[in-house]
Design a protein around this motif. Structure first.
Motif, short mmCIF file in Angstrom:
data_model
loop_
_atom_site.label_atom_id
_atom_site.label_comp_id
_atom_site.label_asym_id
_atom_site.label_seq_id
_atom_site.Cartn_x
_atom_site.Cartn_y
_atom_site.Cartn_z
N LYS A 189 0.51 -1.34 0.08
CA LYS A 189 -0.04 0.14 0.43
C LYS A 189 0.82 1.50 -0.09
O LYS A 189 0.40 2.05 -0.84
CB LYS A 189 -0.61 0.06 1.52
CG LYS A 189 -2.45 0.95 0.99
CD LYS A 189 -3.08 0.73 2.20
CE LYS A 189 -5.04 1.89 1.68
NZ LYS A 189 -4.82 1.68 0.79
N PHE B 144 -5.49 -0.75 6.92
CA PHE B 144 -5.33 -0.86 5.52
C PHE B 144 -4.90 -2.23 5.52
O PHE B 144 -4.74 -2.77 4.82
CB PHE B 144 -3.50 -0.14 5.49
CG PHE B 144 -2.67 -1.03 6.38
CD1 PHE B 144 -2.35 -0.56 7.62
CD2 PHE B 144 -1.81 -2.15 5.39
CE1 PHE B 144 -1.62 -0.93 8.45
CE2 PHE B 144 -0.07 -2.18 6.18
CZ PHE B 144 -0.63 -2.35 8.21
N CYS C 269 -13.14 -6.39 3.05
CA CYS C 269 -11.74 -5.76 2.65
C CYS C 269 -11.47 -5.00 1.23
O CYS C 269 -10.61 -4.27 0.80
CB CYS C 269 -10.48 -6.57 2.57
SG CYS C 269 -9.86 -7.73 3.78
N GLN C 270 -12.13 -6.01 0.00
CA GLN C 270 -12.40 -5.58 -1.00
C GLN C 270 -13.24 -3.80 -0.93
O GLN C 270 -12.81 -3.08 -1.84
CB GLN C 270 -12.93 -6.28 -1.89
CG GLN C 270 -12.98 -6.12 -3.50
CD GLN C 270 -13.39 -7.58 -4.34
OE1 GLN C 270 -13.84 -9.03 -3.58
NE2 GLN C 270 -13.94 -7.26 -5.54
N LYS C 271 -14.43 -3.93 -0.38
CA LYS C 271 -14.51 -2.65 0.09
C LYS C 271 -14.27 -1.54 0.31
O LYS C 271 -14.42 -0.29 -0.63
CB LYS C 271 -16.31 -3.40 0.45
CG LYS C 271 -17.05 -1.68 0.42
CD LYS C 271 -17.76 -1.55 1.04
CE LYS C 271 -19.39 -1.43 1.51
NZ LYS C 271 -20.56 -1.41 2.56
N TYR C 272 -13.37 -1.61 1.58
CA TYR C 272 -12.46 -0.51 1.65
C TYR C 272 -10.97 -0.41 1.25
O TYR C 272 -10.16 0.02 1.91
CB TYR C 272 -12.17 -0.53 3.29
CG TYR C 272 -13.87 -0.37 3.97
CD1 TYR C 272 -14.23 1.27 4.16
CD2 TYR C 272 -15.07 -1.43 3.71
CE1 TYR C 272 -15.66 1.25 3.84
CE2 TYR C 272 -16.23 -0.80 3.96
CZ TYR C 272 -16.54 0.06 4.09
OH TYR C 272 -18.10 0.13 5.15
N ASP C 273 -10.56 -1.60 0.53
CA ASP C 273 -9.16 -1.46 0.23
C ASP C 273 -8.09 -1.98 1.33
O ASP C 273 -7.59 -1.20 1.20
CB ASP C 273 -8.78 -0.11 -0.73
CG ASP C 273 -7.46 -0.08 -1.43
OD1 ASP C 273 -6.97 -1.56 -1.98
OD2 ASP C 273 -7.24 0.89 -1.75
N TRP D 256 -6.04 -4.83 3.32
CA TRP D 256 -4.81 -5.76 2.73
C TRP D 256 -5.65 -7.12 3.56
O TRP D 256 -6.39 -6.82 4.57
CB TRP D 256 -3.93 -5.77 3.28
CG TRP D 256 -2.75 -7.13 2.93
CD1 TRP D 256 -3.00 -7.84 3.89
CD2 TRP D 256 -1.74 -7.67 2.35
NE1 TRP D 256 -1.74 -9.31 3.21
CE2 TRP D 256 -1.26 -8.83 2.27
CE3 TRP D 256 -1.57 -6.41 0.59
CZ2 TRP D 256 -0.18 -9.10 1.40
CZ3 TRP D 256 -0.51 -7.12 0.24
CH2 TRP D 256 0.23 -9.08 0.44
N ASP E 197 -4.86 -12.21 0.71
CA ASP E 197 -3.36 -11.34 0.03
C ASP E 197 -1.98 -12.02 0.42
O ASP E 197 -1.44 -12.15 0.03
CB ASP E 197 -2.94 -9.41 0.12
CG ASP E 197 -4.59 -9.21 -0.44
OD1 ASP E 197 -4.87 -8.64 -1.33
OD2 ASP E 197 -5.34 -8.59 0.35
#
Ligand code: ABU
Length: 515
Positions: free
Chosen positions: A184, A257, A281-285, A287, A316
């Motif tokens: 990130k 994160f 996790c996908q929605k809020y970017d 890991w 990930d």
């Protein structure tokens, strides 16, 4: 000095026993015979131990208080050398007083058992005595790592990626954290904290392994920024709570994160819902790391993999410890990443004395720069050899058997409600329960009784240690006082051993009185 009882006592001839270290290899080139005799007798000691470990008539331990143990053992270091016969006695003594963690009645830790093929691998590893940082000095073992780690990644569900063996699950989780931060904030490696716009926040369930919180401390977030997400009554993270907490911190300008989902919590053996966590996790970017140090072995099992590990392919990174459920000898811990090359990109310091780029082979075979350690122990051979011996199907049978035995234990506990109280239906091989001595039988189950049952655990564990016949762990959690956590992760265990465990607990514990 102690010697093994009942197994014959491996002894050196006086001609060799009276020699010192500098009369054998490598000090004396002409001392092959003497060296072989010394090592052969050490191997005899080891073989006697392996036999004892598997003998149900043997105790698991002869417990001594530390002060008494200190007096029993001769641990002193001297200015002058000791002869080989004394060193052989030292080997016998060390094993005589060691807890037999491979004994079929040892249910105390996540790593139980003594896999013989893996043991052979560990012995070979010690003889090869190499460091895993370069292909130059570990060609065979580096290629083995590649084969095994690629296979493990494919079982997670990834076609590509990166992996490394690390010294334990806690360090594996740390590698995942470091990779996440690097992914990130790639500038962090050079610029440090100034490259991060706000305070990083990480999330994990309140049942996670404590090493996750330690990442926050070690990496400068502070443990206050490792947020414990509440879990349900089975010990599984509540996804809606995760999302609520992520929003809360975002609204305050912090930077969520990293989310750690646990597949197989240490105490209850719970599996967090990976699909729902992956969606968040996908929605809020963020890991997504899965700490499957404990539960990862169930990836082998068609019967038990789902729903427990459904969605792990969306992570990930994944920690997976073969030294736990798979029975590989300690220690053998792996961490896997979805992204090829991420470890080198994150951790490489390009030390020129080790990782020269003009070597005659492709320098990508030098794995040492992927990690923040320099030296790496060879933890692969014992796993590779074990996998060759068992086949993937053998590991699957092992997993299914462990789960069946745990189901058997649950049934046996339920059949004796006067003596045992099952705390919850396990998802894995962790069976959580209380033992009821006569004093507490036939009384209604309430919080007062639970406090007393908690006290029974400490007393009964003390009796187990003194008797040396069984070992089971206990601990409190944030919902209840002490309770027993029984682990079945050893290939040695049978239904009869579980029956013995329960009847021995009752034999030792029935007369316990607590306030
Ligand atoms: N996470 C280390 C294993 C702890 C245990 O054996 O209970």
């Amino acid at each position: 000095m102690a010697s093994l009882s009942g197994q014959g006592t491996p002894k050196l001839t006086s001609a060799v026993g009276n020699l010192y270290y500098d009369s054998i290899l490598p000090y004396r080139e002409d001392a092959n015979a003497q060296t072989r005799e010394f090592l052969a007798r050490v191997v005899d000691v080891l073989l006697d131990y392996v036999q004892q470990v598997n003998d149900r008539n043997e105790k698991i331990l002869e417990f001594k208080m530390p002060e008494e143990m200190q007096k029993t053992l001769d641990l002193a270091l001297h200015d002058e050398p000791l002869p080989l016969k004394q060193l052989l006695e030292d080997c016998k003594s060390a094993l005589k007083h060691q807890v037999k963690t491979g004994h079929p009645h040892f249910f105390n830790q996540l790593s139980c058992g003594l896999d013989i093929i893996s043991l052979a691998g560990e012995w070979l590893t010690a003889a090869a005595n190499t460091n895993m940082f370069t292909y130059e000095i570990a060609p065979v073992f580096i290629l083995m790592e590649n084969v095994v780690l690629e296979k493990m990644r494919s079982m997670i569900g990834w076609k590509t990626g990166d992996s490394i063996l690390a010294p334990g699950g806690s360090v594996s989780n740390l590698y995942a954290f470091l990779a996440a931060r690097h992914h990130k904030f790639p500038q962090y490696k050079e610029k440090g904290l100034t490259s991060i716009p706000g305070h990083l926040v990480m999330y994990t369930s309140d049942q996670c392994h404590y090493s996750v919180k330690s990442c926050a401390s070690v990496c400068g977030l502070g443990t206050d920024y490792c947020i414990c997400v509440p879990s349900d009554e089975h010990g599984r993270m509540i996804p809606s709570e995760l999302e609520r907490l992520v929003r809360y911190h975002k609204d305050r300008g912090n930077v969520p994160f990293f989310v750690n989902a646990t597949s197989g919590t240490t105490v209850l053996g719970a599996f967090d819902p990976l699909m729902e966590i992956a969606d968040i996790c996908q929605k809020y970017d963020m890991w997504m790391h899965v700490d499957a140090a404990w539960g990862g072995g169930l990836l082998f099992s068609k019967k038990y993999r789902h729903p427990r590990l459904t969605g792990i392919e969306r992570a990930d990174s994944v920690t997976w410890n073969p030294h736990k459920l798979m029975g590989t000898l300690l220690q053998c811990s792996t961490v896997h990443f979805k992204y090829e090359g991420i470890l080198l990109s994150c951790n490489a310091m390009s030390a020129e004395y080790l990782f020269m780029t003009d070597k005659i082979y492709d320098p990508r075979y030098d794995t040492g720069d992927k990690v923040i350690q320099c030296g790496r122990h060879n933890d692969i051979f014992k796993l590779w050899l074990q996998w060759r011996g068992k086949g993937t199907s053998g590991f699957e049978r092992h997993m299914d058997r462990l789960m069946e035995l745990s189901e058997y234990m649950v049934r046996r506990i339920k059949e004796q409600p006067d003596k045992f109280y099952l705390i919850l239906e396990p998802e894995m091989v962790n069976v959580s329960f209380w033992y009821l001595p006569k004093q507490l039988r036939n009384l209604p189950h309430d919080s007062n009784k639970e406090i007393k049952l908690g006290k029974v655990c400490a007393k009964l564990k003390g009796k187990m240690m003194q008797a040396g016949t069984i070992m089971v762990g206990y601990q409190p959690d944030d919902r209840r006082p002490n309770f027993f956590r029984n682990i079945i992760s050893s290939a040695a265990v049978t239904e009869k051993d579980i029956d013995f465990l329960l009847s021995e607990m009752d034999r030792l514990g029935q007369d316990i009185i607590v306030d």
